[in-house]
Design a protein around this motif. Structure first.
Motif, PDB file in Angstrom:
ATOM      1  N   VAL A 154       0.815  -1.216   0.000  1.00 17.90           N
ATOM      2  CA  VAL A 154       0.000   0.000   0.000  1.00 17.90           C
ATOM      3  C   VAL A 154       0.849   1.266   0.000  1.00 17.90           C
ATOM      4  CG1 VAL A 154      -1.893  -1.186   1.152  1.00 17.90           C
ATOM      5  CG2 VAL A 154      -0.221   0.046   2.534  1.00 17.90           C
ATOM      6  N   GLY A 155       2.146   1.137   0.313  1.00 17.26           N
ATOM      7  CA  GLY A 155       3.042   2.283   0.250  1.00 17.26           C
ATOM      8  C   GLY A 155       3.283   2.947   1.597  1.00 17.26           C
ATOM      9  N   VAL A 156       4.402   3.662   1.700  1.00 19.32           N
ATOM     10  CA  VAL A 156       4.754   4.428   2.896  1.00 19.32           C
ATOM     11  C   VAL A 156       5.280   5.791   2.451  1.00 19.32           C
ATOM     12  CG1 VAL A 156       5.251   2.438   4.354  1.00 19.32           C
ATOM     13  CG2 VAL A 156       7.071   3.386   2.917  1.00 19.32           C
ATOM     14  N   GLU A 157       5.299   6.740   3.384  1.00 21.19           N
ATOM     15  CA  GLU A 157       5.742   8.092   3.069  1.00 21.19           C
ATOM     16  C   GLU A 157       7.190   8.349   3.449  1.00 21.19           C
ATOM     17  OE1 GLU A 157       3.043  10.828   4.856  1.00 21.19           O
ATOM     18  OE2 GLU A 157       1.362  10.288   3.547  1.00 21.19           O
ATOM     19  N   LEU A 206      11.884  -0.592   4.914  1.00 19.01           N
ATOM     20  CA  LEU A 206      11.163  -0.328   3.666  1.00 19.01           C
ATOM     21  C   LEU A 206      11.393   1.129   3.295  1.00 19.01           C
ATOM     22  CD1 LEU A 206       9.055  -1.413   1.562  1.00 19.01           C
ATOM     23  CD2 LEU A 206       7.295  -0.429   3.032  1.00 19.01           C
ATOM     24  N   ILE A 207      11.864   1.364   2.063  1.00 18.49           N
ATOM     25  CA  ILE A 207      12.125   2.733   1.639  1.00 18.49           C
ATOM     26  C   ILE A 207      11.072   3.155   0.600  1.00 18.49           C
ATOM     27  CG2 ILE A 207      14.579   2.722   2.175  1.00 18.49           C
ATOM     28  CD1 ILE A 207      15.170   2.085  -0.737  1.00 18.49           C
ATOM     29  N   PRO A 208      10.575   4.390   0.684  1.00 18.39           N
ATOM     30  CA  PRO A 208       9.485   4.823  -0.189  1.00 18.39           C
ATOM     31  C   PRO A 208       9.935   5.372  -1.537  1.00 18.39           C
ATOM     32  CG  PRO A 208       9.943   6.529   1.411  1.00 18.39           C
ATOM     33  CD  PRO A 208      10.895   5.398   1.716  1.00 18.39           C
ATOM     34  N   ASP A 209      11.209   5.744  -1.666  1.00 20.56           N
ATOM     35  CA  ASP A 209      11.669   6.428  -2.866  1.00 20.56           C
ATOM     36  C   ASP A 209      12.109   5.470  -3.971  1.00 20.56           C
ATOM     37  OD1 ASP A 209      13.741   6.028  -0.803  1.00 20.56           O
ATOM     38  OD2 ASP A 209      15.117   6.753  -2.327  1.00 20.56           O
ATOM     39  N   LEU A 210      11.837   4.183  -3.792  1.00 21.58           N
ATOM     40  CA  LEU A 210      12.175   3.194  -4.809  1.00 21.58           C
ATOM     41  C   LEU A 210      10.995   2.241  -4.970  1.00 21.58           C
ATOM     42  CD1 LEU A 210      14.510   2.096  -6.631  1.00 21.58           C
ATOM     43  CD2 LEU A 210      15.048   0.526  -4.748  1.00 21.58           C
TER      44      LEU A 210
END
Length: 344
Positions: A154-157, A206-210
């Motif tokens: 679902v994604g993270v910021e 978990l990194i959001p920019d990739l």
């Protein structure tokens, strides 16, 4: 691009002729120096032309190595690849995915930047094709209503420590300290391994920019089969860990229990029947509203709504039923992958 580490990219595959060429091209186009990496492909005895495609690539690119995975399951393929790898960093990839050009370099960079032991990216689930059904399945697999609080879906910021990540970029010493992937687990081997990492004090980030693109299953039958297998192996994972790794995995199980047990008990007393109906109506209304809201974002509203309306319960009930079958197998003494694997 700095190349502090030699990187081993490992990929277990079986019958991936449709997509393996595209996946390999995205790995060969990485901005990480090819002389500082290797790609080890563990083939589970494919019979659809996959091997020929990989061999053609390997003849042109010496960094690609093809090995045989006689057992044909993911964890044995991963372990065979790890055992022959030379990398100081090991990146596990999947043949259903497409990777951005900076995928390897960003993951390797993040290991040191955040002092992590395993780093992963957010998955962008894309449709198998351009049909409303494929689009609906991709949406459902990325929705909190479909997968709960699974952060990588679902994604993270911002960068966040999590219980698991897709695939994973590991420091090699993790495997020396924690062990290899559990070969009893045809599915969910990543979840179990990451849980073992956490028990050993390792940091999973978990990194959001990739983001990497993951191709969803092409129809409801394949979707149901995938979710059923995820549910099927979860009790075995919990047995091995001696704990329930995440609470979200219990929600589909509770939905199955509520649906079946509530129906039976509703014949005992009218009040139970009323409460049971209210509960089912709440689920149905939520299903209708979530499907409608997401369908409104697309032009084919009616067909998209219909397929979303089918996709969500397909996921919920398939996972829940798989979990129940897995529990039954565990309680009757089945504790090996061969005993859990059933045709469906």
């Amino acid at each position: 691009m700095k190349s502090k580490y030699f990187v081993s990219v490992i990929m277990p595959i079986r019958n991936e002729a449709e997509g393996i060429e595209h996946t390999l091209k995205t790995l060969l186009e990485q901005d990480y120096p090819q002389n500082r990496m290797e790609i080890i492909i563990a083939d589970g005895q494919s019979d659809d032309g996959t091997i020929e495609i990989v061999k053609a690539f390997a003849s042109q690119y010496p960094l690609i190595k093809l090995i045989n995975n006689e057992q044909r399951i993911v964890p044995t393929g991963l372990n065979k690849a790890i055992n022959i790898s030379n990398g100081e960093v090991i990146i596990r990839v999947d043949a259903h995915s497409v990777y951005p050009q900076n995928y390897i370099s960003r993951l390797v960079e993040a290991l040191d930047e955040y002092q992590a032991d395993n780093v992963g990216c957010v998955i962008e689930t894309i449709p198998y094709n351009n049909t409303s059904l494929s689009k609906a399945i991709a949406i459902a697999l990325s929705s909190p209503f479909g997968v709960g609080n699974s952060s990588f879906r679902v994604g993270v910021e911002k960068p966040v420590e999590v219980d698991t990540v897709p695939f994973g970029c590991f420091r090699r010493d993790v495997f020396d300290q924690v062990g290899l992937f559990d070969e009893d687990l045809v599915r969910n081997q990543d979840d179990e391994f990451n849980a073992r990492m956490r028990k050993n004090g390792k940091k999973i980030l978990l990194i959001p920019d990739l983001k990497c693109q993951y191709t969803a299953r092409k129809n409801l039958k394949q979707l149901r089969r995938m979710l059923f297998q995820y549910g099927l192996f979860k009790p075995l994972v919990n047995y091995k860990l001696k704990e329930v790794s995440t609470l979200r995995q219990l929600v589909p199980l509770l939905l199955i229990i509520y649906t079946v047990l509530g129906f039976v008990l509703s014949f005992i007393h009218p009040l139970i029947a009323v409460l049971y109906t209210i509960g089912l109506m709440f689920y149905l209304i939520a299903l209708l509203m979530v499907s409608l809201v997401q369908a409104l974002k697309h032009s084919k509203i009616l067909s998209m709504w219909f397929y979303l309306f089918l996709s969500y319960p397909s996921m919920h009930y398939s996972y829940g039923w798989g979990y129940i079958v897995g529990l039954r197998k565990l309680l009757t003494g089945c504790k090996k992958s061969v005993e859990f694997t059933i045709s469906r």
